[in-house]
Design an enzyme around this catalytic site. Structure first.
Site, mmCIF file in Angstrom:
data_model
loop_
_atom_site.group_PDB
_atom_site.id
_atom_site.type_symbol
_atom_site.label_atom_id
_atom_site.label_comp_id
_atom_site.label_asym_id
_atom_site.label_seq_id
_atom_site.Cartn_x
_atom_site.Cartn_y
_atom_site.Cartn_z
ATOM 1 N N CYS A 115 34.663 -31.703 -29.557
ATOM 2 C CA CYS A 115 33.209 -31.916 -29.473
ATOM 3 C C CYS A 115 32.588 -32.340 -30.798
ATOM 4 O O CYS A 115 31.458 -32.814 -30.832
ATOM 5 C CB CYS A 115 32.524 -30.654 -28.966
ATOM 6 S SG CYS A 115 33.319 -30.000 -27.503
ATOM 7 N N HIS A 255 25.261 -30.226 -30.349
ATOM 8 C CA HIS A 255 26.225 -30.508 -29.286
ATOM 9 C C HIS A 255 25.776 -29.738 -28.043
ATOM 10 O O HIS A 255 25.433 -28.567 -28.110
ATOM 11 C CB HIS A 255 27.621 -30.061 -29.730
ATOM 12 C CG HIS A 255 28.590 -29.968 -28.591
ATOM 13 N ND1 HIS A 255 28.765 -30.991 -27.686
ATOM 14 C CD2 HIS A 255 29.426 -28.966 -28.207
ATOM 15 C CE1 HIS A 255 29.671 -30.619 -26.794
ATOM 16 N NE2 HIS A 255 30.081 -29.396 -27.080
ATOM 17 N N ASN A 285 28.589 -30.456 -20.404
ATOM 18 C CA ASN A 285 29.188 -30.578 -21.729
ATOM 19 C C ASN A 285 30.142 -31.782 -21.724
ATOM 20 O O ASN A 285 31.162 -31.760 -21.048
ATOM 21 C CB ASN A 285 29.931 -29.268 -22.029
ATOM 22 C CG ASN A 285 30.634 -29.252 -23.371
ATOM 23 O OD1 ASN A 285 30.918 -30.288 -23.958
ATOM 24 N ND2 ASN A 285 30.947 -28.057 -23.843
#
Ligand code: UT7
Length: 328
Positions: A115, A255, A285
């Protein structure tokens, strides 16, 4: 040679048309819309069709960023594709994207920092542009995570979604662009989010496939705490390096891992809710794609304006984390 600042000149994003809602997941695994919404903030996520793959979305996002930066693909010196879900093991997804968009002069490669991959890419190209080793760089975050998700494992399958975001970076005037940037990792926490199979250690054999070893395994609860602490700390560090404080943030894009993580980081930093961007309800996500998709949505909606102080913060498998401060 005098150093120049590197800034974002154009952004783009793309995602699959397929949507997987919480109601769809209720039919696949023992979960509920109520649980997913209250524990993660997610209502839906994008899911690639079986015939779709990572570079398809990356190319669309990249073309949009190039067009908005008003440059020619042949002017790109460096192409960094952040992904942990490459099209194939060889060659890099970066090289496949390069061929599609005609970035014939670029050096293209992938960065595997989960990520945090997009911020790893920004940090790398920032130093290359600052020191004159490259003029224009394309950084992409692109993932098709849903092909690595076990749809019988409710602790992971409700979170992840697919998509891609891209940014063209180039020289900007003094005081603008990337003001500070930091990336970190701690491999001691590798098994908090990992896919054990599919590599040289536990290759793709009938046995590893039958045991689902190529699917993501996650210790979500432990990651949660490290994510909040790391993103808050690194945001403070990059702000201080840029000579700024949390009060001066105009836009904070973390994020998009979990709405509760975003809320906890914001409260630790003391950033007002109105300054925080969240799209997790719509995308879930998307790992390395989450920050560039969010950034491009902010550009498209006018949420980010010239002169704004923008802070990006990430955390992901590895574990990896990073922070970037930009004057837009
Ligand atoms: O992208 C960067 C890397 N990833 C992350 O940063 C993810 C960070 N972690 C998280 O987002 C959260 O930890 C999750 C959303 C993954 C899980 O939320 P949680 O609040 O930490 O739940 P938990 O794992 O502590 O589980 C609480 C309960 C458990 O039941 P018991 O043992 O209390 O009976 C789980 O079995 O919730 C249960 N549970 C679910 N129930 C319904 C776990 N997943 C689900 C589900 N639906 N999907």
């Amino acid at each position: 040679m005098a150093e120049v600042n590197a800034g974002i000149l154009g952004t783009g994003h793309s995602y699959p048309s397929g949507i997987l809602t919480n109601a769809d997941l209720e039919k696949m695994v023992e979960t509920s819309d109520e649980w997913i919404t209250s524990r993660t903030g997610i209502k839906q996520r994008r899911k690639a069709a079986p015939e779709e793959y990572t570079s398809l979305f990356a190319v669309k996002a990249a073309r949009q960023a190039i067009e908005r930066a008003r440059i020619d693909p042949t002017e790109i010196d460096l192409l960094v594709c952040a992904t942990v879900t490459p099209d194939q093991l060889l060659p890099s997804t970066g090289c496949l994207i390069q061929a599609e968009i005609g970035a014939t002069r670029a050096a293209a490669f992938d960065v595997a920092a989960a990520c945090s991959g997009f911020l790893y890419g920004l940090t790398l190209v920032n130093s290359m542009i600052r020191t004159g080793q490259c003029r224009y760089a394309l950084v992409i975050g692109a993932e098709v995570l849903t092909k690595y998700v076990d749809y019988t494992d409710r602790s992971t399958c409700v979170i992840f979604g697919d998509g891609a975001g891209a940014a063209i970076l180039g020289p900007v005037e003094e005081g603008r662009g990337i003001l500070s940037s930091r990336i970190r990792s701690d491999g001691r926490f590798a098994e908090q989010l990992y896919a054990p199979g599919g590599g040289t250690r536990l290759g793709s054999t009938p046995e590893t496939l039958a045991n689902g070893l190529h699917f993501y395994k996650m210790k979500g609860n432990e990651l949660f705490k490290v994510a909040v602490r790391s993103m808050a700390e690194i945001s403070r560090e990059v702000l201080s390096e840029a000579g700024q404080s949390a009060d001066s943030i105009d836009l904070f894009i973390p994020h998009q891992a979990n709405q509760r993580i975003t809320d906890a980081v914001a409260s630790k930093l003391g950033v007002d809710e109105s300054k925080i961007y969240s799209n997790i309800s719509m995308h879930g996500n998307t790992s390395s794609a989450s920050i560039p998709i969010a950034l491009d949505e902010c550009v498209e909606s006018g949420r980010v304006k010239e002169g704004d102080l923008v802070v990006l913060a990430s955390f992901g498998g590895g574990v990896t984390w990073g922070g970037v401060v930009l004057r837009w």
